[in-house]
Design an enzyme around this catalytic site. Structure first.
Site, PDB file in Angstrom:
ATOM      1  CB  SER A  56      -0.950   0.009   1.196  1.00  0.00           C
ATOM      2  OG  SER A  56      -0.223   0.070   2.395  1.00  0.00           O
ATOM      3  CG  HIS A  95      -1.115   3.645   5.272  1.00  0.00           C
ATOM      4  ND1 HIS A  95      -2.447   3.363   5.264  1.00  0.00           N
ATOM      5  CD2 HIS A  95      -0.544   2.728   4.456  1.00  0.00           C
ATOM      6  CE1 HIS A  95      -2.679   2.312   4.496  1.00  0.00           C
ATOM      7  NE2 HIS A  95      -1.538   1.904   3.998  1.00  0.00           N
ATOM      8  CG  ASP A 121      -5.318   4.859   5.897  1.00  0.00           C
ATOM      9  OD1 ASP A 121      -5.513   4.509   4.722  1.00  0.00           O
ATOM     10  OD2 ASP A 121      -4.200   4.950   6.407  1.00  0.00           O
TER      11      ASP A 121
END
Lengths: 179, 126
Positions: A56, A95, A121
């Site tokens: 990701s 992230h 998110d």
């Protein structure tokens, strides 16, 4: 029986030396633990080294990359890459911070997004949770080593390999002859 | 970096703002043997009665190739800001900054700031 004797790696080693080798083995394990604990203190993070498990954050990080985390310096700001844990989920997520709101008491509302994901998110967080707080964040990513973590991924996917490796290492250390 | 346009709009009873920017820079010198990618981002920063710091990324871009490191973007905006009913977005002063971080092939990640401007969200919907 003679044949078996030859196969036995401990044959012909005096007992005191075997004891010494066991101590040696213990020392190796203890040093590894010491290094880990030292890194924890130096970085201020409960898990200073993590392995990336998903894509990701491509192209910055890929599966198997090793990250060094730090928790020490300053407030959270956008653009930083953080590792956080969501309640009820075991696996931490790496992230980037997209939004930060900090109030006068130093309480944070943080929103993250994966570079390779199209949306932020919020759906990833626990039910009813809109933001991350400081308590969710394990560390911010400071350093980076590519592919090294692949070893741990392979060992996690095939646990037998882990026991085999530890077994072989232990046998090797214990049966080394001092000349 | 310079301002292009600031909009105040209303959707479903909440105020939102879209900040549009022009960005010209040459980041070619940042690429060496140990550079994997650049992450470019433009941040809007503002103060509200409840919060001492608010930061929202309004645009970002990944550059992985030296040949793409000459940036000449007009009229860019990617993420809006707003939608928080505790905040009065009318006339809100924003500080817009351009930042980038350098991700190496191996080693330390660094963050840099380059250029900024101040602007106000208009008092009426436009």
């Amino acid at each position: 029986m003679d044949y078996l004797k030859k196969l036995n790696p401990f044959d012909g080693i005096p007992k005191y030396q075997i004891a010494q080798q066991i101590v040696n083995f213990g020392l190796i394990v203890a040093s590894a633990l010491m290094i880990w604990k030292f890194l924890m203190i130096a970085s201020g993070s409960e898990s200073p080294v993590v392995v990336v498990l998903s894509g990701s954050m491509r192209p910055a990080f890929d599966r198997g990359d090793l990250l060094y985390l730090d928790m020490n310096d300053g407030p959270f700001r956008v653009g930083e890459i953080v590792v956080f844990k969501i309640e009820g989920k075991d696996i931490p997520i790496v992230h980037r911070v997209l939004e930060v709101h900090e109030d006068a008491n130093g309480l944070y509302e943080i929103l993250t997004k994966g570079d390779n994901n199209t949306i932020h998110d919020k759906q990833l967080y626990a039910e009813g949770q809109n933001w991350l707080g400081r308590e969710h964040i394990i560390g911010r990513v400071k350093g980076f080593l590519p592919y090294v973590g692949m070893v741990t991924i392979v060992m996690h996917d095939y646990p037998q390999l882990k026991y085999l490796l530890v077994g072989v290492l232990a046998l090797f250390v214990l049966s080394t002859r001092d000349n | 970096m310079k301002s292009n346009r600031v909009q105040l709009i209303e959707r479903w009873g909440l105020d939102y703002s879209i900040v549009t920017t022009d960005l010209t820079t040459d980041l070619t010198p940042l690429f060496n043997w140990n550079t994997k990618q650049l992450f470019l981002y433009i941040t809007a920063e503002y103060v509200t009665p409840t919060n001492v710091v608010n930061q929202v990324v309004i645009w970002d871009k990944i550059v992985t190739d030296k040949d793409m490191a000459v940036i000449n973007e007009k009229n860019i905006a990617k993420y809006y800001l707003g939608g928080d009913q505790r905040v009065n977005y009318k006339n809100l002063a924003l500080n817009i900054t351009f930042n980038y971080n350098v991700i190496p092939i191996s080693g330390w990640i660094t963050t840099h700031q380059q250029g900024s401007y101040s602007i106000k969200i208009p008092p009426t919907y436009n």
